[in-house]
Write a protein that holds these residues in place. Structure first.
Motif, PDB file in Angstrom:
ATOM      1  N   ALA A   1       1.014  -1.162   0.091  1.00 28.60           N
ATOM      2  CA  ALA A   1       0.043  -0.034   0.105  1.00 28.60           C
ATOM      3  C   ALA A   1       0.861   1.405  -0.155  1.00 28.60           C
ATOM      4  O   ALA A   1       0.365   2.196  -0.610  1.00 28.60           O
TER       5      ALA A   1
ATOM      6  N   ALA B   1       2.169   1.856  -3.428  1.00 23.25           N
ATOM      7  CA  ALA B   1       1.021   2.385  -4.275  1.00 23.25           C
ATOM      8  C   ALA B   1       1.084   3.931  -4.118  1.00 23.25           C
ATOM      9  O   ALA B   1       0.852   4.797  -5.199  1.00 23.25           O
ATOM     10  N   GLY B   2       1.193   4.271  -2.964  1.00 19.38           N
ATOM     11  CA  GLY B   2       1.278   5.956  -2.904  1.00 19.38           C
ATOM     12  C   GLY B   2       2.617   6.396  -3.241  1.00 19.38           C
ATOM     13  O   GLY B   2       2.330   7.373  -3.900  1.00 19.38           O
TER      14      GLY B   2
ATOM     15  N   ARG C   1       2.253   6.974  -6.655  1.00 18.98           N
ATOM     16  CA  ARG C   1       1.058   8.070  -6.833  1.00 18.98           C
ATOM     17  C   ARG C   1      -0.071   7.297  -7.406  1.00 18.98           C
ATOM     18  O   ARG C   1      -0.704   7.867  -8.581  1.00 18.98           O
ATOM     19  N   LEU C   2      -0.315   5.981  -7.260  1.00 18.98           N
ATOM     20  CA  LEU C   2      -1.511   5.332  -7.841  1.00 18.98           C
ATOM     21  C   LEU C   2      -2.392   5.591  -7.334  1.00 18.98           C
ATOM     22  O   LEU C   2      -2.760   5.804  -6.092  1.00 18.98           O
ATOM     23  N   GLN C   3      -3.550   5.738  -7.896  1.00 19.77           N
ATOM     24  CA  GLN C   3      -4.908   6.245  -7.205  1.00 19.77           C
ATOM     25  C   GLN C   3      -5.872   5.394  -7.066  1.00 19.77           C
ATOM     26  O   GLN C   3      -5.844   4.582  -7.870  1.00 19.77           O
ATOM     27  N   TYR C   4      -6.383   5.279  -5.843  1.00 17.51           N
ATOM     28  CA  TYR C   4      -7.568   4.234  -5.460  1.00 17.51           C
ATOM     29  C   TYR C   4      -8.618   5.087  -4.686  1.00 17.51           C
ATOM     30  O   TYR C   4      -8.472   6.242  -4.151  1.00 17.51           O
TER      31      TYR C   4
ATOM     32  N   ILE D   1      -7.236   1.464   6.344  1.00 16.74           N
ATOM     33  CA  ILE D   1      -6.002   0.231   6.547  1.00 16.74           C
ATOM     34  C   ILE D   1      -5.619   0.054   7.915  1.00 16.74           C
ATOM     35  O   ILE D   1      -5.612   1.170   8.664  1.00 16.74           O
TER      36      ILE D   1
ATOM     37  N   GLN E   1      -0.880   6.625   2.390  1.00 17.31           N
ATOM     38  CA  GLN E   1      -2.126   6.249   2.270  1.00 17.31           C
ATOM     39  C   GLN E   1      -3.202   7.306   2.045  1.00 17.31           C
ATOM     40  O   GLN E   1      -4.604   7.048   2.272  1.00 17.31           O
TER      41      GLN E   1
ATOM     42  N   TRP F   1      -1.025  11.023  -1.267  1.00 15.22           N
ATOM     43  CA  TRP F   1      -0.485  10.513  -2.669  1.00 15.22           C
ATOM     44  C   TRP F   1      -1.533   9.568  -3.434  1.00 15.22           C
ATOM     45  O   TRP F   1      -1.309   9.477  -4.630  1.00 15.22           O
ATOM     46  N   CYS F   2      -2.132   9.205  -2.676  1.00 13.56           N
ATOM     47  CA  CYS F   2      -3.247   8.215  -3.357  1.00 13.56           C
ATOM     48  C   CYS F   2      -4.561   8.546  -3.780  1.00 13.56           C
ATOM     49  O   CYS F   2      -5.412   8.017  -4.308  1.00 13.56           O
ATOM     50  N   HIS F   3      -4.882   9.783  -3.348  1.00 15.68           N
ATOM     51  CA  HIS F   3      -6.214  10.677  -3.412  1.00 15.68           C
ATOM     52  C   HIS F   3      -5.758  11.794  -3.904  1.00 15.68           C
ATOM     53  O   HIS F   3      -6.862  12.752  -3.461  1.00 15.68           O
ATOM     54  N   THR F   4      -4.962  11.973  -4.509  1.00 17.35           N
ATOM     55  CA  THR F   4      -4.447  13.431  -4.979  1.00 17.35           C
ATOM     56  C   THR F   4      -5.640  14.153  -5.716  1.00 17.35           C
ATOM     57  O   THR F   4      -5.712  15.490  -5.412  1.00 17.35           O
TER      58      THR F   4
ATOM     59  N   GLN G   1      -8.810  13.937  -5.078  1.00 22.05           N
ATOM     60  CA  GLN G   1      -9.956  14.041  -4.075  1.00 22.05           C
ATOM     61  C   GLN G   1     -10.018  14.568  -2.845  1.00 22.05           C
ATOM     62  O   GLN G   1      -9.804  14.120  -1.853  1.00 22.05           O
TER      63      GLN G   1
END
Lengths: 593, 194
Positions: free
Chosen positions: A461, A464-465, A468-471, A477, B100, B103-106, B108
């Motif tokens: 995870a 992923a951050g 810069r992968l977006q989910y 978590i 978490q 970086w992963c909800h840039t 939003q």
């Protein structure tokens, strides 16, 4: 090399392999299997035995391009300076019971009574440095096919060019034994390819190595025609570009294209610099395949219990500790972690040696206090936790379960086995995870609870951050040490609080940091999924997924897949009711005690 | 107000976090709970360390939550900070609002901020139940084993041995040297293999 042989602080064990590693930092027990050399330290390397021996076999040191005898030394500078007998071919071990070398050895250094021995050594730290092996190109560009005798690998060329090699340094066509007039090098053989059985990464050493060899060949024979077929020459860093430019100046022709080979060692190619569509054909006397490198880390990972990345190299703990594994006291160096040239191997060896020296600077090591503890008020001495623990860290004594602190790894597998909530992991207690669930599920709509293990999935995870992968921002978590620490109770509790979806994730099977404890996770999740189904709840609301530290993309895919799942409010309410009931029943059971 | 004295430290990580997550909103939301202190800082792992130390002492905090990057990166950093300030290093939980969250909800920022607030709440509930812990001390056997006698294994063994440590070098083959020994010369300087 010689320094190793004579260093008073180094005990060199050749023909030996590690079969098992137990313990923890400062206190590892390593079991070694020592194979017999059949030649004792009395050997003076005089070579008389070699004269007498009449048994020949293929010489693997020379890439099977020469023969050696059954008693041999891989090369003249071998360390230790003792001959060795290859018991797979030596006819002493057949009905003939040949004794020729024994008869001629004046020092009586040959001892056929030696047998395989096992020994256990006690050490404080471990460095894994098992390196790489060349990619086997059989089937590519005619290699291994008798119609293409003059297709060889880069390693075979190395041996040919060595003064000690099968041709004493002369480069020849294997078919004729005569010097070639033209040589083609083909780069990226096995590397940078997504094809089945090939290597997806750049092996990094092949480009500079080929450039080096073109220069050496030009030095031997300036008239030699040399072509290098490549996919972009990679000569990075301080001095490698210099030798590439030098090779071009010497007349080596670099063609950015992969050729096809046809009979007569004819290569067909197009040169994009000239005309992409115009095919050219040229015969070469010798074709050298610059083969990639393959990690040897699988076995190492097996007995050290350290994780591998998806390309099969040892995975570093994090990129700022490039020679550390996640296990305290276990380090690695060199190409076992990533293709590395000699200079980089030496640098990494220094780094790993420094890591070990830091341990040896102190008389003790500190172990994590995040381990199991027993509440003696609640413990009924049923013994289930002790049976559950694969590390043997829980003993039943004096009418209480007792933890051997240095042996406990803090995985949490014991927690699920205790019906009385008497055992917990310090600061990863079930109560703490429940408290986190309550905070995460204050507004449970659409939320996805993700239990992620410290070593792999949580790191996945993170990756992923970092990438810069977006989910979906619905994911919450909760970190556990191992996925086996996610108890059935905990999963039920999440549903009782109204969690629409729960993901349990851990290291891939075989990669678990606590032996194979993630298989317990699998069993528990599968059982609860069955339970969900029997109660009319969609079992897909509980997902078990393996995500490694290098699989940021996979982590995202897992969350996004769960995000797609629709759960209607009535089902959430029903699940809440069902699991609130079961939690009540469990608390009654505790009261009964 | 509860008996615990929890301090919450929110890191901006420059713009890595604060560029997406509205940190002030976190401060306001957490400020409405029973924590003893909420503090923001541009870089908690560097300049923020001294701030945490002085806050722990000034506000008599007994546990802290650091909302910043991954605990896999800075758990040890903030444990040391706790130790320096005089509280048990294990009375600290990190909350990952960078890898978490930001970086992963840039794209939003509203949802990312809401998630960050949730994560901090989770961290607070978690740290409330933390126990002070002491690392376990075990004896150190001052001897190392190196597996593999190629260039890396040779060099690692020599370095340790030269520092005075005992080393066992294990090699599967009949000689050390590994793949390096098979090379004729090595790039880029055409030296003989060592």
């Amino acid at each position: 090399m010689v320094d190793v042989g004579r260093h008073p602080n180094i005990e060199l064990l050749t023909l030996s392999e590690v079969v098992d590693v137990k313990g923890y930092v400062g206190n590892f027990e390593v079991t070694l299997r020592k194979h017999p050399r059949y030649v004792t330290e009395d050997c003076t390397f005089c070579g008389e035995c070699l004269e007498r021996c009449n048994v020949f076999t293929e010489d693997d040191f020379n890439e099977n391009r020469a023969l050696r005898k059954a008693i041999y030394t891989p090369f003249l500078q071998s360390v230790p300076r003792q001959y060795v007998i290859d018991d797979k071919v030596c006819i002493h071990f057949s009905e003939e019971a040949c004794q020729k070398c024994v008869e001629d050895c004046k020092k009586h250094a040959i001892d056929f009574s030696q047998v395989v021995e096992e020994e256990t050594v006690h050490v404080g730290a471990i460095i894994g440095a098992t390196g790489i092996r060349p990619y086997d190109p059989t089937g590519l560009y005619g290699y291994g096919d008798s119609r293409f005798p003059d297709v060889i690998t880069s390693m075979e060329l190395e041996r040919m060019m060595s003064p000690e090699g099968p041709t004493k340094g002369g480069v020849v066509r294997p078919s004729t034994g005569r010097a070639p007039g033209s040589v083609a090098f083909i780069q990226c053989v096995g590397s940078r390819s997504e094809k089945e059985g090939q290597l997806s990464y750049c092996s990094k050493l092949c480009c500079p190595n080929t450039v080096k060899n073109t220069l050496l060949l030009k030095e031997l024979s300036p008239e030699l025609e040399i072509f290098v077929f490549h996919n972009g020459i990679r000569t990075s860093g301080n001095r490698q570009e210099k030798i590439f430019l030098e090779a071009r100046r010497e007349g080596v022709i670099f063609v950015n294209s992969f050729p096809e080979i046809t009979l007569g060692h004819a290569l067909t190619f197009s040169d994009p610099m000239l005309d992409h569509d115009r095919l050219m054909k040229k015969q070469f006397d010798l074709v050298v395949l610059a083969v990639g490198v393959v990690p040897t880390a699988v076995e190492l990972s097996g007995f050290l219990g350290v994780p591998l990345g998806k390309r099969g190299f040892v995975k570093e703990d994090n990129q700022l500790s490039p020679t550390s594994t996640p296990t305290n006291g276990i380090y690695f160096a060199g190409a076992v972690g990533s293709p590395a040239d000699i200079k980089q191997c030496i640098e990494q060896a220094g780094s790993a040696a420094m890591q070990v020296s830091k341990h040896f600077h102190r008389d003790t090591a500190e172990l994590s206090p995040v381990i199991a503890k027993v509440d003696i008020e609640k413990c009924t001495v049923c013994g289930k936790c002790s049976k559950q623990c694969l590390f043997g860290a829980i003993r039943i004594e004096d009418k209480v379960a007792s933890i051997t602190e240095a042996v406990c790894r803090g995985c949490g597998n014991c927690v699920n086995s205790c019906e009385f909530d008497a055992i917990s992991i310090s600061n990863y207690a079930e109560e703490q995870m429940k408290a986190q669930l309550r905070a995460a599920l204050r507004q449970p709509e659409e939320k996805i609870i993700v239990f992620a293990c410290h070593w792999c999935s949580y790191a996945g995870a993170d990756f992923a951050g970092t990438s810069r992968l977006q989910y979906s921002p619905n994911a919450r978590i909760i970190k556990t040490m191992c996925s086996c620490g996610v108890t059935v109770d905990l999963m039920k509790y999440a549903f009782a609080l109204g969690a629409p979806k729960v993901i349990v994730s851990g290291c891939h099977p075989g990669d678990c940091h606590y032996l194979d404890n993630n298989m317990f996770t699998k069993k528990r999740v599968m059982k609860l999924k069955e339970g969900l189904m029997s109660k009319g709840i969609n079992p897909e609301r509980l997902m078990l997924e393996w995500v490694s530290a290098s699989e940021g993309q996979r982590f995202v895919e897992v969350v996004q897949k769960m995000e797609q799942l629709r759960v209607d409010e009535d089902e959430i309410e029903m699940t809440k009711m069902i699991f609130s009931e079961t939690s009540k029943r469990k608390s009654k059971k505790r009261v009964r005690k | 107000m509860s008996e615990d004295r929890t301090g919450v430290f929110i890191c901006h990580c420059g713009t890595n976090i604060a560029g997406t997550v509205n940190c002030q909103e976190i401060t306001e939301a957490i400020g409405r709970t029973d924590v003893a202190l909420v503090r923001e800082h541009a870089y908690m792992c560097t300049g923020g360390q001294a701030q945490i130390v002085s806050d722990i002492q000034e506000f008599d905090l007994d546990r802290i939550v650091v909302a910043a990057c991954s605990p896999r990166i800075h758990d040890e950093t903030f444990r040391s900070v706790c130790k320096e300030a005089g509280i048990n290093p294990y009375m600290m939980e990190m909350v990952n609002i960078r890898e978490q969250c930001s970086w992963c909800h840039t794209n939003q920022p509203v949802e990312a901020t809401q998630k960050a607030i949730d994560l901090v709440h989770m961290g607070i509930e978690n740290v409330k139940l933390n126990q002070p812990l002491t690392p376990i001390e075990v004896p150190m056997t001052k001897k190392a084993i190196v597996i593999g006698g190629g260039i890396s294994g040779i060099e690692a063994s020599l370095q340790m041995a030269d520092l005075g440590h005992k080393v066992i070098l294990v090699e599967r083959g009949p000689t050390i040297g590994g793949k390096m020994a098979q090379l004729n010369k090595i790039f880029p300087d055409q030296n003989c293999s060592p």
